[in-house]
Design an enzyme around this catalytic site. Structure first.
Site, mmCIF file in Angstrom:
data_model
loop_
_atom_site.group_PDB
_atom_site.id
_atom_site.type_symbol
_atom_site.label_atom_id
_atom_site.label_comp_id
_atom_site.label_asym_id
_atom_site.label_seq_id
_atom_site.Cartn_x
_atom_site.Cartn_y
_atom_site.Cartn_z
ATOM 1 N N THR A 1 0.836 -1.198 0.000
ATOM 2 C CA THR A 1 0.000 0.000 0.000
ATOM 3 C C THR A 1 0.871 1.249 0.000
ATOM 4 O OG1 THR A 1 -1.816 1.144 1.136
ATOM 5 C CG2 THR A 1 -0.143 0.138 2.531
ATOM 6 N N HIS A 2 0.303 2.335 -0.511
ATOM 7 C CA HIS A 2 0.895 3.663 -0.407
ATOM 8 C C HIS A 2 0.011 4.541 0.476
ATOM 9 C CE1 HIS A 2 3.996 3.562 -3.800
ATOM 10 N NE2 HIS A 2 3.490 2.340 -3.740
ATOM 11 N N ASN A 3 -0.930 3.918 1.177
ATOM 12 C CA ASN A 3 -1.879 4.614 2.047
ATOM 13 C C ASN A 3 -1.370 4.529 3.481
ATOM 14 O OD1 ASN A 3 -4.120 4.941 3.906
ATOM 15 N ND2 ASN A 3 -5.498 4.846 2.150
ATOM 16 N N LYS B 1 -3.838 2.938 6.083
ATOM 17 C CA LYS B 1 -3.909 1.481 6.014
ATOM 18 C C LYS B 1 -2.672 0.841 6.624
ATOM 19 C CE LYS B 1 -6.965 0.374 2.124
ATOM 20 N NZ LYS B 1 -7.058 -0.366 0.844
ATOM 21 N N ASP C 1 -7.641 -4.933 -0.098
ATOM 22 C CA ASP C 1 -8.538 -4.187 -0.972
ATOM 23 C C ASP C 1 -9.865 -4.091 -0.242
ATOM 24 O OD1 ASP C 1 -8.535 -2.824 -3.573
ATOM 25 O OD2 ASP C 1 -10.301 -4.044 -3.943
ATOM 26 N N PHE D 1 -9.673 7.192 8.164
ATOM 27 C CA PHE D 1 -9.364 7.690 6.824
ATOM 28 C C PHE D 1 -10.478 7.264 5.878
ATOM 29 C CE2 PHE D 1 -7.413 3.603 7.527
ATOM 30 C CZ PHE D 1 -7.697 2.871 6.390
ATOM 31 N N LYS E 1 -11.534 0.706 17.220
ATOM 32 C CA LYS E 1 -11.957 0.408 15.853
ATOM 33 C C LYS E 1 -11.349 -0.910 15.375
ATOM 34 C CE LYS E 1 -11.537 1.960 11.077
ATOM 35 N NZ LYS E 1 -10.783 2.812 10.137
ATOM 36 N N HIS F 1 -14.135 -4.055 9.543
ATOM 37 C CA HIS F 1 -14.075 -5.055 8.487
ATOM 38 C C HIS F 1 -12.668 -5.630 8.354
ATOM 39 C CE1 HIS F 1 -13.150 -1.070 7.116
ATOM 40 N NE2 HIS F 1 -12.733 -1.463 5.942
ATOM 41 N N ARG F 2 -11.671 -4.749 8.532
ATOM 42 C CA ARG F 2 -10.281 -5.190 8.465
ATOM 43 C C ARG F 2 -9.963 -6.119 9.634
ATOM 44 N NH1 ARG F 2 -8.657 -0.604 7.215
ATOM 45 N NH2 ARG F 2 -8.800 -0.996 4.980
#
Length: 209
Positions: free
Chosen positions: A14-16, A19, A75, A166, A189, A194-195
């Protein structure tokens, strides 16, 4: 039998930055040393898949091959019932600015506004139920792969609230809560997202004795 991760270096494809923080925190108890694709200077592959699974595998495979290390890709996206599951796999695309919307890049407030605008077109009684999906894919340079999927249901709330998180976190209120994801402390969180759901499945298979 699914291949197991070694407790060593793992590329997070990732580049986020958001995340990366979430994934690193979730893997920290298992002795995994996370490094992002951005830190390694790896390019972002074009996400040409039409499902979360396809895109997660695409990103994990590209990072594993480029780095010569096992790679984990995420994803994820928001699906809204009244919009037929959109934006879904195109969640991030809805945030991309067009040439007439300013400098290139992602504007998440604009993306949230697009969803709200489409919901408002359906009237005040519109169904605002929605869900976040997460697919985690692990790929090894030798070609082994594993996939884990998670989900959390909630309500699309307007206006956006909170400064944590985010993406679409400021407009997503998980079922059973009154706060948006962006108002919930990260460690809390991590337990309900979901993660987190996908990670529970990953951990159960990858780090069980």
């Amino acid at each position: 039998m699914t291949r197991k991760l070694d407790r060593g270096r793992l590329v997070i494809a990732t580049h986020n930055a958001g995340k990366l923080r979430e994934i690193s925190a979730l893997l920290a108890p298992y002795g995994v040393d996370c490094v992002s694709a951005e830190e390694l200077g790896l390019p972002e592959p074009e996400e040409t898949g039409t499902t979360f699974v396809e895109n997660a595998l695409l990103k994990a495979r590209a990072a594993a091959q480029a780095a010569g290390l096992p790679a984990l890709a995420d994803d994820s996206g928001l699906s809204v019932t009244a919009l037929g599951g959109r934006p879904g796999v195109y969640t991030a695309d809805w945030a991309e600015r067009q040439w007439f919307e300013g400098e290139p890049g992602r504007d998440w407030y604009m993306a949230m506004g697009k969803v709200e605008g489409l919901l408002c077109q359906q009237g005040p009684e519109v169904d605002r139920s929605c869900w976040f999906s997460c697919t985690l894919a692990i790929a090894w340079p030798e070609g082994d792969e594993a996939v884990y999927e998670g989900r959390v249901d909630g309500t699309f709330s307007w206006p956006p609230r909170g400064t944590m998180g985010f993406g679409y976190d400021p407009v997503f209120v998980p079922n059973g809560r009154s706060e948006a994801f962006a108002q919930i402390a990260p460690e809390e969180k991590h337990a309900i997202s979901h993660r987190a759901d996908a990670f529970r499945k990953l951990v159960a298979e990858q780090f069980s004795d």
